[in-house]
Design an enzyme around this catalytic site. Structure first.
Site, PDB file in Angstrom:
ATOM      1  N   ALA A  95       0.751  -1.581  -0.500  1.00 44.12           N
ATOM      2  CA  ALA A  95      -0.284  -0.129   0.150  1.00 44.12           C
ATOM      3  C   ALA A  95       0.975   0.918  -0.086  1.00 44.12           C
ATOM      4  O   ALA A  95      -0.190   2.148  -0.042  1.00 44.12           O
ATOM      5  CB  ALA A  95      -1.271  -0.332   1.199  1.00 44.12           C
ATOM      6  N   ALA A  96       2.000   1.299  -0.003  1.00 44.11           N
ATOM      7  CA  ALA A  96       3.214   2.159  -0.146  1.00 44.11           C
ATOM      8  C   ALA A  96       2.654   3.161  -1.350  1.00 44.11           C
ATOM      9  O   ALA A  96       2.611   4.479  -1.632  1.00 44.11           O
ATOM     10  CB  ALA A  96       4.188   1.924  -0.284  1.00 44.11           C
ATOM     11  N   GLY A  97       2.152   2.779  -2.772  1.00 44.80           N
ATOM     12  CA  GLY A  97       1.799   3.366  -4.196  1.00 44.80           C
ATOM     13  C   GLY A  97       1.033   3.951  -3.499  1.00 44.80           C
ATOM     14  O   GLY A  97       0.350   4.945  -3.899  1.00 44.80           O
ATOM     15  N   ASP A  98      -0.112   3.390  -3.011  1.00 50.50           N
ATOM     16  CA  ASP A  98      -2.046   3.781  -2.757  1.00 50.50           C
ATOM     17  C   ASP A  98      -1.333   4.940  -1.400  1.00 50.50           C
ATOM     18  O   ASP A  98      -2.366   5.873  -1.647  1.00 50.50           O
ATOM     19  CB  ASP A  98      -2.946   2.805  -1.468  1.00 50.50           C
ATOM     20  CG  ASP A  98      -3.119   1.532  -3.216  1.00 50.50           C
ATOM     21  OD1 ASP A  98      -2.685   2.274  -3.944  1.00 50.50           O
ATOM     22  OD2 ASP A  98      -2.708   0.531  -2.491  1.00 50.50           O
TER      23      ASP A  98
HETATM   24  O1  RIB Z   1      -1.475  -1.908  -3.505  1.00 49.59           O
HETATM   25  C1  RIB Z   1      -1.703  -3.079  -1.947  1.00 49.59           C
HETATM   26  C2  RIB Z   1      -2.777  -3.523  -2.474  1.00 49.59           C
HETATM   27  O2  RIB Z   1      -2.683  -5.008  -3.752  1.00 49.59           O
HETATM   28  C3  RIB Z   1      -3.532  -4.323  -1.496  1.00 49.59           C
HETATM   29  O3  RIB Z   1      -4.394  -4.417  -0.529  1.00 49.59           O
HETATM   30  C4  RIB Z   1      -4.089  -6.081  -2.573  1.00 49.59           C
HETATM   31  O4  RIB Z   1      -5.146  -5.981  -1.709  1.00 49.59           O
HETATM   32  C5  RIB Z   1      -3.840  -5.815  -4.049  1.00 49.59           C
HETATM   33  O5  RIB Z   1      -5.193  -4.626  -4.423  1.00 49.59           O
END
Ligand code: RIB
Length: 335
Positions: free
Chosen positions: A279-282
């Protein structure tokens, strides 16, 4: 069949109605996310098994994730008003995900609940260096349908629409066209990477992608700031207004302006301990788009994304590791 989210299934929504939103002071970011919701099944391993081998995991956890959900939470924890369009199965994981999002103040009134299909699941294997490997079972994400009127209404009040590639292409196309009709800017995170149809490029305001995705889409290597700038420039030429290529520990490169002579800025990252990069990119995207929606130029927004991602990788899990804006500010102040 898509069953609408029952309003009795959740506590009262933390979101505002349209009349309340219209009264918000200028500068509050309003963001719509269309995207995936997954329950992440996280295995912590000393090393990955070879083919035919069995290894013991030291930990197993079920944590809220999915790129759409993570990005919605990242925007909300950065202070944005967020409305999410997604779908889950009518099961325990789906309820857990909706409750977690609601707890973060994300408006989940447009998260639909599907019968006969499980909530999306991601199996994530994390090694001691914090790197991960992810397998996604789309489940209900593959059934996402967008209610046109509600979508147009939400986009009409939003500064940005955020999209990723964990939902079906026709849904993404519908959302892109709706954003165009509503005059709402689009941030696309083409992850997991796949081809971008030619007619989508001009509909993208800001493209946010990592070096691997930039290389796959541009055909140029993207693994150094110089190479990322070349790849970003090639992508800028296809139609987006702005491109950001993230480079992990090397920070990010941001490009905007005309592709023939873009403004290119390089943004380094601090050296920080890595626990889990999930989730670093998110997290990066959520901080960046919130700042863009508040009126910041790209070169000002990107460092906030890097600071937020630096904090994210120091904690395990997807949504549990996404920092609040105050924490990001404190981190930046201490650098
Ligand atoms: O970007 C990370 C996400 O990628 C995770 O939370 C996983 O669910 C996938 O969708």
């Amino acid at each position: 069949m898509v069953a609408p989210l029952s309003s009795s299934a959740l506590p009262r929504s933390a979101s505002l109605d349209p009349a309340q939103k219209a009264l918000l002071p200028h500068g509050v970011a309003r963001i719509v996310v269309v995207g995936s919701l997954n329950m992440d099944v996280v295995l912590t391993l000393d090393r990955l098994p070879d083919a035919g081998e069995t290894v013991a995991a030291s930990d197993l956890r079920y944590l809220p994730g999915g790129k759409g959900g993570n990005q919605a939470v990242a925007c909300a924890r950065h202070g944005a008003l967020v409305s999410l369009f997604g779908s889950v199965g009518r099961d325990h994981h789906g309820n857990t995900l909706r409750l977690a999002l609601h707890g973060d103040g994300v408006d989940v009134d447009h998260v639909s609940v599907h019968e006969g299909v499980p909530t999306g699941t991601a199996v994530i294997m994390v090694e001691p260096d914090g790197q991960n490997r992810i397998c996604v079972v789309p489940g209900a994400n593959a059934r996402l349908e967008l209610p046109e009127e509600a979508l147009l209404n939400a986009l009409g009040q939003a500064d940005f629409l955020v999209l990723q590639f964990e939902t079906p292409p026709p849904v993404i196309e519908q959302a892109l066209l709706a954003a165009q009709a509503a005059g709402c800017n689009v941030v696309l995170n083409p992850s997991p990477v796949r081809e971008v149809p030619a007619h989508w490029w001009p509909l993208i305001h800001t493209l946010v992608l990592n070096e691997h995705e930039a290389a796959a889409l541009s055909g140029e290597a993207g693994d150094t700031p110089e190479a990322a700038a070349r790849a970003g420039r090639a992508l800028l030429a296809r139609g987006p207004h702005q491109v950001v290529v993230t480079l992990g520990a090397q920070g990010a490169v941001a490009l905007c302006g005309p592709a023939e002579a873009p403004s290119i800025t390089r943004h380094p990252a601090a050296l920080v301990p890595v626990v889990d990069t999930t989730a670093a990119g998110d997290t990066f995207l959520g901080a960046v788009v919130t700042h863009l929606a508040e009126g910041c130029p790209l070169a000002v927004a990107v460092p906030w994304g890097i600071h937020a991602a630096s904090l994210c990788i120091g904690k395990a899990g997807a949504q549990p590791s996404i920092p609040l804006r105050e924490q990001v500010r404190a981190f930046a102040a201490g650098m």
